[in-house]
Design a protein around this motif. Structure first.
Motif, PDB file in Angstrom:
ATOM      1  N   TYR A 114      30.464  10.116-118.239  1.00  0.00           N
ATOM      2  CA  TYR A 114      30.567  11.276-119.124  1.00  0.00           C
ATOM      3  C   TYR A 114      31.181  12.438-118.345  1.00  0.00           C
ATOM      4  O   TYR A 114      30.892  12.616-117.147  1.00  0.00           O
ATOM      5  CB  TYR A 114      29.187  11.683-119.650  1.00  0.00           C
ATOM      6  N   SER A 115      31.986  13.208-119.025  1.00  0.00           N
ATOM      7  CA  SER A 115      32.539  14.406-118.404  1.00  0.00           C
ATOM      8  C   SER A 115      31.391  15.367-118.063  1.00  0.00           C
ATOM      9  O   SER A 115      30.484  15.553-118.879  1.00  0.00           O
ATOM     10  CB  SER A 115      33.519  15.069-119.370  1.00  0.00           C
ATOM     11  N   GLU A 116      31.459  15.962-116.880  1.00  0.00           N
ATOM     12  CA  GLU A 116      30.343  16.780-116.384  1.00  0.00           C
ATOM     13  C   GLU A 116      29.030  16.001-116.508  1.00  0.00           C
ATOM     14  O   GLU A 116      28.015  16.509-116.978  1.00  0.00           O
ATOM     15  CB  GLU A 116      30.221  18.132-117.122  1.00  0.00           C
ATOM     16  N   SER A 120      25.661  17.051-118.543  1.00  0.00           N
ATOM     17  CA  SER A 120      26.051  17.023-119.961  1.00  0.00           C
ATOM     18  C   SER A 120      25.005  16.398-120.880  1.00  0.00           C
ATOM     19  O   SER A 120      25.101  16.526-122.099  1.00  0.00           O
ATOM     20  CB  SER A 120      27.401  16.292-120.140  1.00  0.00           C
ATOM     21  N   ASP A 126      28.509  15.500-126.665  1.00  0.00           N
ATOM     22  CA  ASP A 126      28.875  14.098-126.462  1.00  0.00           C
ATOM     23  C   ASP A 126      28.002  13.127-127.248  1.00  0.00           C
ATOM     24  O   ASP A 126      28.092  11.912-127.034  1.00  0.00           O
ATOM     25  CB  ASP A 126      28.781  13.738-124.968  1.00  0.00           C
TER      26      ASP A 126
END
Length: 300
Positions: A114-116, A120, A126
């Motif tokens: 996952y991004s960051e 996150s 998300d």
């Protein structure tokens, strides 16, 4: 709770009254239970709740009566309770390792996919189910608050303004939290995690729920012997049996415990030793274990 005195008296009148230890022994004797040594029975009743003991006696009742089957003894029931206690300790040990594996695997693959991904999990951007995510975060925050004295919680509270990366926060997740978190992940990450355990996404979801249910049984001292389980874990093709006893959960534990050597050489051996110690008192079919249980549960 501010309740009218008459209401309290009425509710109390509808329930059974407390009994002395001597009276408890008398009740058991009147129900046909053989008490070999009343002093010993009284000592046990002081340590183990009468209501808890009668739970083990339930399956030994004569049909349609409150009396127990002929020749049933207090000492025999106590041996079964001791067997349950010993067996429970083995499963709790394995469950601790399984929970540790799950937390590590889920946190790792979330943070790397996952991004960051370190933080996150806190935000709903998300996650498709925003409402479920909101409820999940409420539980996470409550768990952090309840564990604020832990050194790693204090460290992040002081040094990182109370932000906890997923690999930190997940340490205070319950199995229920893990179950909910896994269900919130996107399908790709769910499948990556499931592959670590050699199963499908559907099996993984089912297995986490299975160990969560079993963990609750173990933690709350629920009777294991002669206990029927109502949730059916998904099986692998090579062992597609259902007993509706705790063996169904134990089979799931085998799949979820990543340390196969510890499972084979510690857990299986401990179970085998307890079965041998209590062989004159118990029937392993009462916990769903077939005769070839060792062959089924061993990895090699």
């Amino acid at each position: 709770m501010n309740v009218n005195e008459n209401v309290i008296k009425f509710i109390s009148s509808q329930l059974k009254k407390p009994t002395t230890f001597d009276k408890q022994i008398e009740i058991l004797k009147n129900r046909n239970l053989i008490i070999e040594n009343e002093d010993f029975a009284k000592k046990i009743l002081k340590r183990i709740n009468y209501y808890y003991i009668t739970g083990y006696l339930y399956n030994f009742k004569e049909v349609g009566t409150d009396c127990y089957i002929e020749n049933l003894t207090f000492n025999y029931i106590y041996r079964i309770i001791k067997f349950d206690m010993r067996l429970r300790s083995i499963f709790l040990y394995a469950m601790e390792m399984i929970e540790r594996n799950l937390k590590t695997t889920i946190a790792y693959h979330f943070s790397h996919n996952y991004s960051e991904g370190n933080i996150s999990y806190l935000y709903d951007r998300d996650f498709n189910d925003k409402k479920k995510h909101s409820t999940f975060i409420q539980y996470v925050n409550k768990n952090i608050e309840n564990n604020e004295d832990l050194p790693f919680i204090q460290h992040h509270k002081v040094n990182y303004q109370g932000y906890y990366p997923i690999w930190v926060a997940i340490e205070v997740f319950t199995l229920g939290n893990l179950e909910n978190f896994y269900s919130l992940l996107n399908t790709k990450v769910q499948k990556i995690i499931a592959r670590e355990y050699g199963c499908s996404k559907a099996q993984m979801e089912n297995w986490i729920e299975s160990v969560r249910r079993f963990r609750n049984m173990l933690a709350h001292d629920t009777r294991l012997y002669n206990s029927r389980v109502i949730f059916t874990p998904l099986k692998k093709k090579e062992c597609n049996i259902t007993t509706n006893k705790i063996f169904d959960y134990v089979l799931v534990m085998k799949h979820l415990m990543l340390d196969k050597e510890e499972w084979d050489n510690r857990v299986i051996l401990d179970i085998k030793n307890i079965f041998e110690e209590f062989k004159t008192d118990i029937d392993i079919k009462c916990i769903g274990f077939p005769e070839n249980w060792e062959e089924i549960l061993k990895n090699n």
